[in-house]
Every structure is written in structure tokens, then in C-alpha cells.
Design a protein around this motif. Structure first.
Motif, PDB file in Angstrom:
ATOM      1  N   PRO A 191       6.539  -5.736  -7.612  1.00 24.67           N
ATOM      2  CA  PRO A 191       6.264  -5.584  -6.173  1.00 24.67           C
ATOM      3  C   PRO A 191       6.504  -4.174  -5.643  1.00 24.67           C
ATOM      4  CG  PRO A 191       7.414  -7.635  -6.580  1.00 24.67           C
ATOM      5  CD  PRO A 191       7.422  -6.876  -7.881  1.00 24.67           C
ATOM      6  N   GLU A 192       7.556  -3.513  -6.080  1.00 26.62           N
ATOM      7  CA  GLU A 192       7.842  -2.168  -5.578  1.00 26.62           C
ATOM      8  C   GLU A 192       6.768  -1.174  -5.996  1.00 26.62           C
ATOM      9  OE1 GLU A 192      11.742  -0.764  -6.356  1.00 26.62           O
ATOM     10  OE2 GLU A 192      12.746  -2.471  -5.423  1.00 26.62           O
ATOM     11  N   ALA A 193       6.311  -1.268  -7.236  1.00 22.82           N
ATOM     12  CA  ALA A 193       5.256  -0.374  -7.705  1.00 22.82           C
ATOM     13  C   ALA A 193       3.947  -0.643  -6.976  1.00 22.82           C
ATOM     14  CB  ALA A 193       5.062  -0.538  -9.213  1.00 22.82           C
ATOM     15  N   GLU A 194       3.651  -1.919  -6.731  1.00 25.19           N
ATOM     16  CA  GLU A 194       2.434  -2.273  -6.009  1.00 25.19           C
ATOM     17  C   GLU A 194       2.478  -1.764  -4.574  1.00 25.19           C
ATOM     18  OE1 GLU A 194      -1.391  -3.922  -5.497  1.00 25.19           O
ATOM     19  OE2 GLU A 194      -0.208  -3.436  -7.285  1.00 25.19           O
ATOM     20  N   LEU A 195       3.627  -1.906  -3.914  1.00 29.88           N
ATOM     21  CA  LEU A 195       3.786  -1.388  -2.551  1.00 29.88           C
ATOM     22  C   LEU A 195       3.588   0.123  -2.531  1.00 29.88           C
ATOM     23  CD1 LEU A 195       4.499  -1.572   0.437  1.00 29.88           C
ATOM     24  CD2 LEU A 195       6.921  -1.546  -0.218  1.00 29.88           C
ATOM     25  N   SER A 196       4.184   0.811  -3.490  1.00 29.42           N
ATOM     26  CA  SER A 196       4.044   2.261  -3.562  1.00 29.42           C
ATOM     27  C   SER A 196       2.585   2.666  -3.736  1.00 29.42           C
ATOM     28  CB  SER A 196       4.878   2.811  -4.718  1.00 29.42           C
ATOM     29  OG  SER A 196       4.715   4.217  -4.828  1.00 29.42           O
ATOM     30  N   ALA A 197       1.840   1.928  -4.573  1.00 28.22           N
ATOM     31  CA  ALA A 197       0.434   2.237  -4.786  1.00 28.22           C
ATOM     32  C   ALA A 197      -0.379   2.037  -3.515  1.00 28.22           C
ATOM     33  CB  ALA A 197      -0.123   1.369  -5.908  1.00 28.22           C
ATOM     34  N   LEU A 198      -0.087   0.967  -2.784  1.00 26.00           N
ATOM     35  CA  LEU A 198      -0.801   0.712  -1.531  1.00 26.00           C
ATOM     36  C   LEU A 198      -0.494   1.789  -0.499  1.00 26.00           C
ATOM     37  CD1 LEU A 198      -0.404  -3.163  -1.137  1.00 26.00           C
ATOM     38  CD2 LEU A 198      -2.433  -1.895  -1.880  1.00 26.00           C
ATOM     39  N   GLU A 199       0.750   2.226  -0.444  1.00 26.44           N
ATOM     40  CA  GLU A 199       1.136   3.277   0.501  1.00 26.44           C
ATOM     41  C   GLU A 199       0.459   4.598   0.160  1.00 26.44           C
ATOM     42  OE1 GLU A 199       5.609   1.781   1.809  1.00 26.44           O
ATOM     43  OE2 GLU A 199       5.378   3.039   0.032  1.00 26.44           O
ATOM     44  N   LYS A 200       0.422   4.940  -1.116  1.00 21.40           N
ATOM     45  CA  LYS A 200      -0.168   6.221  -1.530  1.00 21.40           C
ATOM     46  C   LYS A 200      -1.684   6.229  -1.355  1.00 21.40           C
ATOM     47  CE  LYS A 200       3.460   7.337  -4.854  1.00 21.40           C
ATOM     48  NZ  LYS A 200       3.831   7.445  -6.285  1.00 21.40           N
ATOM     49  N   ARG A 201      -2.310   5.058  -1.331  1.00 20.40           N
ATOM     50  CA  ARG A 201      -3.755   4.981  -1.166  1.00 20.40           C
ATOM     51  C   ARG A 201      -4.185   5.468   0.211  1.00 20.40           C
ATOM     52  NH1 ARG A 201      -6.456  -0.784  -2.333  1.00 20.40           N
ATOM     53  NH2 ARG A 201      -5.611  -1.259  -0.255  1.00 20.40           N
ATOM     54  N   GLN A 202      -3.282   5.403   1.171  1.00 21.82           N
ATOM     55  CA  GLN A 202      -3.591   5.839   2.539  1.00 21.82           C
ATOM     56  C   GLN A 202      -2.990   7.226   2.753  1.00 21.82           C
ATOM     57  OE1 GLN A 202      -4.081   1.490   4.580  1.00 21.82           O
ATOM     58  NE2 GLN A 202      -2.081   2.395   4.798  1.00 21.82           N
ATOM     59  N   PRO A 203      -3.794   8.186   3.229  1.00 24.56           N
ATOM     60  CA  PRO A 203      -3.326   9.566   3.348  1.00 24.56           C
ATOM     61  C   PRO A 203      -2.031   9.742   4.132  1.00 24.56           C
ATOM     62  CG  PRO A 203      -5.697   9.512   3.563  1.00 24.56           C
ATOM     63  CD  PRO A 203      -5.240   8.077   3.517  1.00 24.56           C
ATOM     64  N   THR A 204      -1.733   8.848   5.067  1.00 23.19           N
ATOM     65  CA  THR A 204      -0.476   8.961   5.805  1.00 23.19           C
ATOM     66  C   THR A 204       0.725   8.582   4.945  1.00 23.19           C
ATOM     67  OG1 THR A 204      -0.885   6.730   6.651  1.00 23.19           O
ATOM     68  CG2 THR A 204      -1.461   8.585   8.102  1.00 23.19           C
ATOM     69  N   GLY A 205       0.457   7.954   3.798  1.00 20.89           N
ATOM     70  CA  GLY A 205       1.540   7.617   2.877  1.00 20.89           C
ATOM     71  C   GLY A 205       2.332   6.387   3.239  1.00 20.89           C
ATOM     72  N   ARG A 206       1.767   5.523   4.078  1.00 21.33           N
ATOM     73  CA  ARG A 206       2.472   4.305   4.482  1.00 21.33           C
ATOM     74  C   ARG A 206       1.461   3.243   4.860  1.00 21.33           C
ATOM     75  NH1 ARG A 206       2.112   3.581   9.925  1.00 21.33           N
ATOM     76  NH2 ARG A 206       1.684   5.402  11.239  1.00 21.33           N
ATOM     77  N   LEU A 207       1.935   2.004   4.976  1.00 21.90           N
ATOM     78  CA  LEU A 207       1.085   0.932   5.474  1.00 21.90           C
ATOM     79  C   LEU A 207       0.862   1.088   6.971  1.00 21.90           C
ATOM     80  CD1 LEU A 207       2.536  -2.227   3.645  1.00 21.90           C
ATOM     81  CD2 LEU A 207       0.798  -0.613   2.854  1.00 21.90           C
ATOM     82  N   VAL A 208      -0.243   0.559   7.443  1.00 14.01           N
ATOM     83  CA  VAL A 208      -0.520   0.509   8.873  1.00 14.01           C
ATOM     84  C   VAL A 208       0.306  -0.625   9.473  1.00 14.01           C
ATOM     85  CG1 VAL A 208      -2.336   0.152  10.597  1.00 14.01           C
ATOM     86  CG2 VAL A 208      -2.860   1.343   8.449  1.00 14.01           C
ATOM     87  N   SER A 209       0.786  -0.452  10.690  1.00 15.09           N
ATOM     88  CA  SER A 209       1.514  -1.539  11.351  1.00 15.09           C
ATOM     89  C   SER A 209       0.551  -2.399  12.154  1.00 15.09           C
ATOM     90  CB  SER A 209       2.600  -0.987  12.285  1.00 15.09           C
ATOM     91  OG  SER A 209       2.022  -0.435  13.455  1.00 15.09           O
ATOM     92  N   ALA A 210       0.911  -3.667  12.318  1.00 12.65           N
ATOM     93  CA  ALA A 210       0.088  -4.569  13.117  1.00 12.65           C
ATOM     94  C   ALA A 210      -0.020  -4.079  14.557  1.00 12.65           C
ATOM     95  CB  ALA A 210       0.676  -5.978  13.077  1.00 12.65           C
ATOM     96  N   GLU A 211       1.044  -3.457  15.039  1.00 12.99           N
ATOM     97  CA  GLU A 211       1.046  -2.953  16.414  1.00 12.99           C
ATOM     98  C   GLU A 211       0.053  -1.802  16.588  1.00 12.99           C
ATOM     99  OE1 GLU A 211       4.265  -5.491  15.739  1.00 12.99           O
ATOM    100  OE2 GLU A 211       3.764  -3.668  14.628  1.00 12.99           O
TER     101      GLU A 211
END
Length: 246
Positions: A191-211
Motif C-alpha cells: 500500500p505505501e508503494a502504491e500510494l507513493s506511485a499515485l502521488e508522484k503521478r500528479q505533478p503536485t506530488g500529492r493526491l487531490v482532496s475531495a474539498e
């Protein structure tokens, strides 16, 4: 801001995730909100149980929303489900189910709300689409196909209803930190590696928030965006357009 004061809004899939954030944002900005969901117990405002794959259920819920809110000015078509796999791996039953929820669910809710929206001086529809509509993502064939349909349908609806004073737009979120994404992460081998991959896929380096998605939806739905229709608004940390050098 109270730009939705006096307006009534219907949010499908308003019981959790992006839909819940949208419902809360619209309520905070003055709207009377009705949330349609299989489980609306956590929704703010009026919670109405509805299944977007069942036309009778949708029609009954929208009629109840109109009675309780007194009017419907905004429809947010947010209800949706995900799917993983290539074009070969999802069963035909799953293909039909995902399209039934993600595309036909939007059609059912829109058909039920349009008679009310046509009477509004500030009518707006916002559809929740996805970066998957415009970017080729691995293991997302079925989901991407359904969201591609949502984006195309958004533009067609905008053309059909602009003369009636009904604006239609969509938001294309990137990977959003929602309960569904967290369930996918929990099921991953690492899970940690998958989260890191998803975060790095977006140029901001993080997931988007629902808000953040909810803020974009509120902008498109607001009367202050009265000249905005047929627009696809990306909320994806720059994923659709930026190509950074690492």
C-alpha cells in the motif's frame, strides 16, 4: 460566500467522498441541498435514498427533493463506481453495470431534474468526470470508457440545453483521496508503494482532496459563472497538461 442563497441543489452520490464534500460546500455557501445516495445517512441537509440504476427510484427521490427544497436550481451528477482491469479482464456484466451507474445514472438523474431546472433563473448541471477521460491509465479500460462517455455527454448536453438557460459543465479530477481510493490502496500488495506511485503521478506530488474538487464544482454551479458552459475543468494537480523534467 453565500452565492447559492435561495437556491436548491441535488447531489447524487452525496453520502461520501467527493459528493459529500460537494454537498457540504454548497450548503455552506447557502444552498438548500438534497443528497441522493444508497446510504444518505452522513449527508448534510436532506438525505434521500436512491439507486441511480433504477429510474423509478431516481424519479421518486427527485420529486421528494423538489417538494422539500421548494425548487431545484443545481444538479451535481456525482454518483459513480470504479473498475480495474484491461479490456479483456472485466466481465460483460461488469461493463454493463459500470455504464449503468456512471453514464445511464447521470441520464436518469438529469431527465428527472430537467423540468425543474428549466424553471430556474440560475440552472446548472455539473458532472463528475475524471482524468481517465483524457489520459490513458493502466488497468482502467472500463472506467476510462465510462468517463470518456461522461465528458462527451457533458458537451452534448451543454449544446442541447444552452438555449433553455441550463448550463452544463464537468470536472475532471485526478486521483482523489476518497474512501474508494483508500480501499484500493489497502488491497494492494504494498500500500505505501502504491500510494507513493499515485502521488508522484500528479505533478503536485500529492493526491487531490475531495474539498478541492468540491470547490471546482461550486464554481461551475455558481450563478457567478453564468457565462461558463460546455467546459471541462481539470482538478488533477497538473496531470493532464504538465510534463515536468525530473
Amino acid at each position: 460566500m453565500k452565492d447559492f442563497e435561495g437556491l436548491g441543489a441535488v447531489v447524487t452520490g452525496g453520502g461520501s467522498g467527493i459528493g459529500l464534500a460537494v454537498a457540504r460546500t454548497l450548503a455552506q455557501r447557502g444552498a438548500a441541498v438534497a443528497c441522493l445516495d444508497l446510504d444518505p445517512s452522513e449527508a448534510p441537509g436532506t438525505g434521500l435514498r436512491a439507486d441511480v440504476t433504477d429510474e423509478e427510484s431516481v424519479n421518486a427521490a427527485v420529486a421528494a427533493a423538489a417538494r422539500q427544497l421548494g425548487r431545484i436550481d443545481v444538479l451535481v451528477n456525482n454518483a459513480g463506481i470504479g473498475a480495474q482491469g484491461t479490456v479483456e479482464t472485466n466481465s460483460y456484466d461488469e461493463w454493463q453495470r459500470v455504464f449503468d451507474v456512471n453514464v445511464l445514472g447521470l441520464v436518469r438523474a438529469t431527465r428527472a431534474c430537467l423540468p425543474h431546472l428549466r424553471r430556474s433563473p440560475a440552472a446548472a448541471i455539473v458532472n463528475t468526470c475524471s482524468i481517465a477521460a483524457t489520459a490513458g491509465l493502466p488497468q482502467r479500460a472500463l472506467y476510462s470508457a465510462s468517463k470518456g462517455a461522461v465528458q462527451s455527454l457533458t458537451l452534448a448536453m451543454a449544446a442541447d440545453h444552452v438555449g433553455e438557460g441550463v448550463r452544463v459543465n464537468c470536472v475532471n479530477p485526478g486521483t482523489v483521496d476518497t474512501p474508494w481510493v483508500r480501499r484500493l490502496l489497502a488491497a494492494a500488495d504494498d500500500p505505501e508503494a502504491e500510494l507513493s506511485a499515485l502521488e508522484k503521478r500528479q505533478p503536485t506530488g500529492r493526491l487531490v482532496s475531495a474539498e478541492e474538487v468540491a470547490a471546482a464544482v461550486a464554481f461551475l454551479a455558481s450563478p457567478s459563472a453564468g457565462a461558463t458552459t460546455g467546459t471541462v475543468l481539470a482538478v488533477d494537480g497538473g496531470m493532464h497538461g504538465l510534463r515536468l523534467r525530473r
